[in-house]
Motif scaffolding. Structure first.
Motif, PDB file in Angstrom:
ATOM      1  N   LEU A  81       0.833  -1.216   0.000  1.00 48.48           N
ATOM      2  CA  LEU A  81       0.000   0.000   0.000  1.00 48.48           C
ATOM      3  C   LEU A  81       0.865   1.262   0.000  1.00 48.48           C
ATOM      4  O   LEU A  81       0.557   2.253  -0.667  1.00 48.48           O
ATOM      5  N   LEU A  82       1.952   1.198   0.734  1.00 49.64           N
ATOM      6  CA  LEU A  82       2.869   2.339   0.784  1.00 49.64           C
ATOM      7  C   LEU A  82       3.489   2.604  -0.592  1.00 49.64           C
ATOM      8  O   LEU A  82       3.608   3.753  -1.035  1.00 49.64           O
ATOM      9  N   ALA A  83       3.855   1.516  -1.278  1.00 54.56           N
ATOM     10  CA  ALA A  83       4.432   1.659  -2.623  1.00 54.56           C
ATOM     11  C   ALA A  83       3.417   2.307  -3.557  1.00 54.56           C
ATOM     12  O   ALA A  83       3.762   3.151  -4.393  1.00 54.56           O
ATOM     13  N   ARG A  84       2.164   1.935  -3.393  1.00 54.48           N
ATOM     14  CA  ARG A  84       1.117   2.515  -4.228  1.00 54.48           C
ATOM     15  C   ARG A  84       0.965   4.017  -3.938  1.00 54.48           C
ATOM     16  O   ARG A  84       0.832   4.831  -4.845  1.00 54.48           O
ATOM     17  N   ALA A  85       1.022   4.357  -2.650  1.00 53.57           N
ATOM     18  CA  ALA A  85       0.922   5.774  -2.256  1.00 53.57           C
ATOM     19  C   ALA A  85       2.082   6.569  -2.861  1.00 53.57           C
ATOM     20  O   ALA A  85       1.899   7.664  -3.395  1.00 53.57           O
ATOM     21  N   MET A  86       3.273   5.999  -2.818  1.00 57.95           N
ATOM     22  CA  MET A  86       4.451   6.703  -3.340  1.00 57.95           C
ATOM     23  C   MET A  86       4.326   6.907  -4.845  1.00 57.95           C
ATOM     24  O   MET A  86       4.660   7.971  -5.359  1.00 57.95           O
ATOM     25  N   LYS A  87       3.835   5.882  -5.539  1.00 59.61           N
ATOM     26  CA  LYS A  87       3.667   5.984  -6.995  1.00 59.61           C
ATOM     27  C   LYS A  87       2.628   7.059  -7.322  1.00 59.61           C
ATOM     28  O   LYS A  87       2.854   7.912  -8.191  1.00 59.61           O
ATOM     29  N   ARG A  88       1.518   7.021  -6.615  1.00 57.88           N
ATOM     30  CA  ARG A  88       0.463   8.017  -6.846  1.00 57.88           C
ATOM     31  C   ARG A  88       0.968   9.440  -6.566  1.00 57.88           C
ATOM     32  O   ARG A  88       0.701  10.375  -7.309  1.00 57.88           O
ATOM     33  N   HIS A  89       1.684   9.574  -5.471  1.00 55.05           N
ATOM     34  CA  HIS A  89       2.165  10.912  -5.079  1.00 55.05           C
ATOM     35  C   HIS A  89       3.052  11.525  -6.160  1.00 55.05           C
ATOM     36  O   HIS A  89       3.002  12.728  -6.412  1.00 55.05           O
ATOM     37  N   GLN A  90       3.849  10.686  -6.815  1.00 53.22           N
ATOM     38  CA  GLN A  90       4.773  11.186  -7.837  1.00 53.22           C
ATOM     39  C   GLN A  90       4.075  11.950  -8.958  1.00 53.22           C
ATOM     40  O   GLN A  90       4.657  12.848  -9.559  1.00 53.22           O
ATOM     41  N   THR A  91       2.840  11.541  -9.275  1.00 47.66           N
ATOM     42  CA  THR A  91       2.145  12.175 -10.396  1.00 47.66           C
ATOM     43  C   THR A  91       0.976  13.046  -9.919  1.00 47.66           C
ATOM     44  O   THR A  91       0.130  13.442 -10.719  1.00 47.66           O
ATOM     45  N   SER A  92       0.915  13.317  -8.620  1.00 44.00           N
ATOM     46  CA  SER A  92      -0.195  14.130  -8.094  1.00 44.00           C
ATOM     47  C   SER A  92      -0.049  15.577  -8.548  1.00 44.00           C
ATOM     48  O   SER A  92       1.067  16.066  -8.783  1.00 44.00           O
ATOM     49  N   THR A  93      -1.160  16.251  -8.677  1.00 45.87           N
ATOM     50  CA  THR A  93      -1.123  17.670  -9.075  1.00 45.87           C
ATOM     51  C   THR A  93      -0.254  18.455  -8.086  1.00 45.87           C
ATOM     52  O   THR A  93       0.533  19.303  -8.485  1.00 45.87           O
ATOM     53  N   GLU A  94      -0.397  18.091  -6.827  1.00 51.27           N
ATOM     54  CA  GLU A  94       0.354  18.771  -5.767  1.00 51.27           C
ATOM     55  C   GLU A  94       1.863  18.681  -6.014  1.00 51.27           C
ATOM     56  O   GLU A  94       2.576  19.679  -6.035  1.00 51.27           O
ATOM     57  N   ARG A  95       2.332  17.464  -6.265  1.00 52.98           N
ATOM     58  CA  ARG A  95       3.766  17.263  -6.468  1.00 52.98           C
ATOM     59  C   ARG A  95       4.236  17.924  -7.764  1.00 52.98           C
ATOM     60  O   ARG A  95       5.294  18.554  -7.806  1.00 52.98           O
ATOM     61  N   LEU A  96       3.441  17.788  -8.822  1.00 51.06           N
ATOM     62  CA  LEU A  96       3.887  18.319 -10.116  1.00 51.06           C
ATOM     63  C   LEU A  96       3.908  19.851 -10.131  1.00 51.06           C
ATOM     64  O   LEU A  96       4.554  20.451 -10.977  1.00 51.06           O
ATOM     65  N   ILE A  97       3.187  20.456  -9.198  1.00 46.89           N
ATOM     66  CA  ILE A  97       3.231  21.917  -9.080  1.00 46.89           C
ATOM     67  C   ILE A  97       4.411  22.341  -8.198  1.00 46.89           C
ATOM     68  O   ILE A  97       5.185  23.218  -8.552  1.00 46.89           O
ATOM     69  N   GLU A  98       4.535  21.664  -7.051  1.00 50.13           N
ATOM     70  CA  GLU A  98       5.583  22.074  -6.095  1.00 50.13           C
ATOM     71  C   GLU A  98       6.982  21.727  -6.577  1.00 50.13           C
ATOM     72  O   GLU A  98       7.942  22.415  -6.272  1.00 50.13           O
ATOM     73  N   ASP A  99       7.082  20.635  -7.307  1.00 53.91           N
ATOM     74  CA  ASP A  99       8.394  20.099  -7.612  1.00 53.91           C
ATOM     75  C   ASP A  99       8.331  19.422  -8.981  1.00 53.91           C
ATOM     76  O   ASP A  99       8.205  18.212  -9.076  1.00 53.91           O
ATOM     77  N   ARG A 100       8.374  20.250 -10.040  1.00 50.83           N
ATOM     78  CA  ARG A 100       8.258  19.687 -11.385  1.00 50.83           C
ATOM     79  C   ARG A 100       9.433  18.760 -11.670  1.00 50.83           C
ATOM     80  O   ARG A 100      10.600  19.154 -11.505  1.00 50.83           O
ATOM     81  N   PRO A 101       9.161  17.506 -12.086  1.00 56.30           N
ATOM     82  CA  PRO A 101      10.287  16.587 -12.331  1.00 56.30           C
ATOM     83  C   PRO A 101      11.175  17.087 -13.461  1.00 56.30           C
ATOM     84  O   PRO A 101      10.659  17.533 -14.494  1.00 56.30           O
ATOM     85  N   PRO A 102      12.478  17.022 -13.289  1.00 60.33           N
ATOM     86  CA  PRO A 102      13.379  17.408 -14.378  1.00 60.33           C
ATOM     87  C   PRO A 102      13.218  16.444 -15.556  1.00 60.33           C
ATOM     88  O   PRO A 102      12.682  15.344 -15.380  1.00 60.33           O
ATOM     89  N   PRO A 103      13.693  16.834 -16.763  1.00 57.65           N
ATOM     90  CA  PRO A 103      13.405  16.061 -17.971  1.00 57.65           C
ATOM     91  C   PRO A 103      13.706  14.566 -17.878  1.00 57.65           C
ATOM     92  O   PRO A 103      12.909  13.737 -18.300  1.00 57.65           O
ATOM     93  N   GLU A 104      14.852  14.241 -17.304  1.00 56.87           N
ATOM     94  CA  GLU A 104      15.209  12.815 -17.221  1.00 56.87           C
ATOM     95  C   GLU A 104      14.216  12.023 -16.376  1.00 56.87           C
ATOM     96  O   GLU A 104      13.798  10.925 -16.733  1.00 56.87           O
ATOM     97  N   GLU A 105      13.845  12.634 -15.262  1.00 52.22           N
ATOM     98  CA  GLU A 105      12.905  11.954 -14.369  1.00 52.22           C
ATOM     99  C   GLU A 105      11.525  11.849 -15.025  1.00 52.22           C
ATOM    100  O   GLU A 105      10.859  10.814 -14.944  1.00 52.22           O
TER     101      GLU A 105
END
Ligand SMILES: [Fe+2]
Ligand SMILES: [Fe+2]
Length: 372
Positions: A81-105
């Motif tokens: 469940l934790l792995a699922r939360a981490m995966k979801r968080h990576q693409t959340s609107t919140e994360r993509l606004i606060e910390d836009r992934p650099p091109p490679e990521e």
């Protein structure tokens, strides 16, 4: 000044497709066992106090996964469940606004989740930044399920601040097709969400449900075609009579008629696409604009030059003499169902007779395949 027509971004909380429910989120018998980045893994015991169920709850209280709570494998299940939360968080609107992934990521994330609309949107943003259009049109389905407006507000902030971004709602922004209990309540909730977004970006509708704005010598009309059908499994729409009466009237308004160019935005399509074109036949059932003929007639009477729409995820342009030219954009994130490509329409407004041209967007692998 150039105009860029985009459509059907289908953003969501995590870039996923689907509708989330929050049916038992308020049950206080659930105890928090572990939390991470405001996600919670909660456990529920049976009447005798024995571990029974585990569930994963996101920061907004939505339940993502329920699993049984076996005493022996508890750690393993919590890990899943934790792995699922981490995966979801990576693409959340919140994360993509606060910390836009650099091109490679971003590239790596897209390899893992190629159809993720939130991630694909970041490529659309890059296209827009490179192009620097004077006007951006978004013809509905900005979201897949009513969430994700924050990404538009954040990444298109300069255009919003300058009142150079125009949008109309799509069926996905305002209602779903499923005849499950509470469809009307879900639709009301979503419509409120769209209205809040529209007001926040200065596109509040008038009493009829539409809007008109002037940008220099261009008049932009936004029509709302999201009148929910009574039929289940239908994404069809209609432009209300009130809006059509209003549009007919402003058609006679001197200031409107005096604009050099008059354009309208609407989500549903005014004209059917020929079935033979493209590799994927566009299904008409459950998709149509129920009063398309009447809307076309009023748009013509109001002397509109162009009507831009989305909805079909097919791109095409139809120029009928003595009628507004109809321009359909495919999904800017997911691509065009006919060609598998991602493109928008670009129009140079400084030309004496502006005309939209296909403008290729990102070259991400197509979600709709190569049209097969
Ligand atoms: Fe769509
Ligand atoms: Fe749609």
């Amino acid at each position: 000044m150039r105009l860029l027509h985009l459509s059907d971004l289908h953003l969501s909380r995590y870039g996923e497709s689907g509708t989330w429910t929050n049916s038992d989120g308020e049950d206080d018998r659930w105890e928090t066992l572990q939390s991470w980045q405001r996600w919670r893994i909660e456990g529920l015991r049976d009447r005798k106090g024995r571990p029974d169920k585990l569930r994963l709850v996101d920061p907004e209280g939505l339940v993502h996964k329920v699993k049984s709570w076996p005493a022996k494998k508890e750690d393993k299940v919590i890990g899943v469940l934790l792995a699922r939360a981490m995966k979801r968080h990576q693409t959340s609107t919140e994360r993509l606004i606060e910390d836009r992934p650099p091109p490679e990521e971003l590239a790596a994330m897209l390899r893992v989740d190629p159809g993720n609309t939130n991630l694909r949107f970041l490529h659309v943003v890059d296209d827009v930044l490179a192009l620097q259009p004077g006007l951006i049109l978004l013809t509905g389905d900005l979201t897949d399920n009513g969430f994700g407006y924050a990404l538009v507000r954040h990444y298109f902030a300069p255009w919003i601040a300058a009142h150079r971004l125009f949008a109309v709602p799509g069926n996905h922004d305002t209602y779903d097709m499923f005849p499950r209990f509470g469809r009307a309540a879900r639709a009301a909730f979503k419509s409120d969400g769209y209205r809040d977004f529209a007001e926040a970006i200065g596109l509040e509708a008038n009493a009829a449900g539409a809007y008109v704005r002037r940008v220099e010598d261009i008049a932009v009309v936004g029509l709302n075609s999201c009148k929910m059908p009574k039929t289940p499994f239908s994404a069809s729409g209609a432009v209300t009579r009130e809006q059509l009466v209003w549009l007919r009237e402003i058609g006679h308004d001197a200031a409107f008629a005096g604009a050099r160019l008059r354009i309208a935005l609407v989500h549903h399509h005014l004209l059917r696409m020929p079935l033979e074109v493209g590799k994927r036949s566009p299904l008409e059932m459950g998709m149509r604009l129920r009063n398309a003929a009447e809307v076309m007639e009023v748009c013509t009477a109001a002397h509109l030059d162009f009507v831009f729409h989305g909805h079909r995820h097919h791109g095409y342009l139809v120029q009928l003499p003595e009628h507004p030219t109809v321009v359909a954009a495919p999904s800017s994130t997911l691509g065009c169902k006919s060609t598998g490509r991602s493109y928008g329409w670009l129009m140079d407004l400084d030309e004496p007779r502006p005309f939209p041209l296909v403008h290729r967007l990102h070259t991400l692998p197509p979600v709709y395949g190569d049209g097969a």
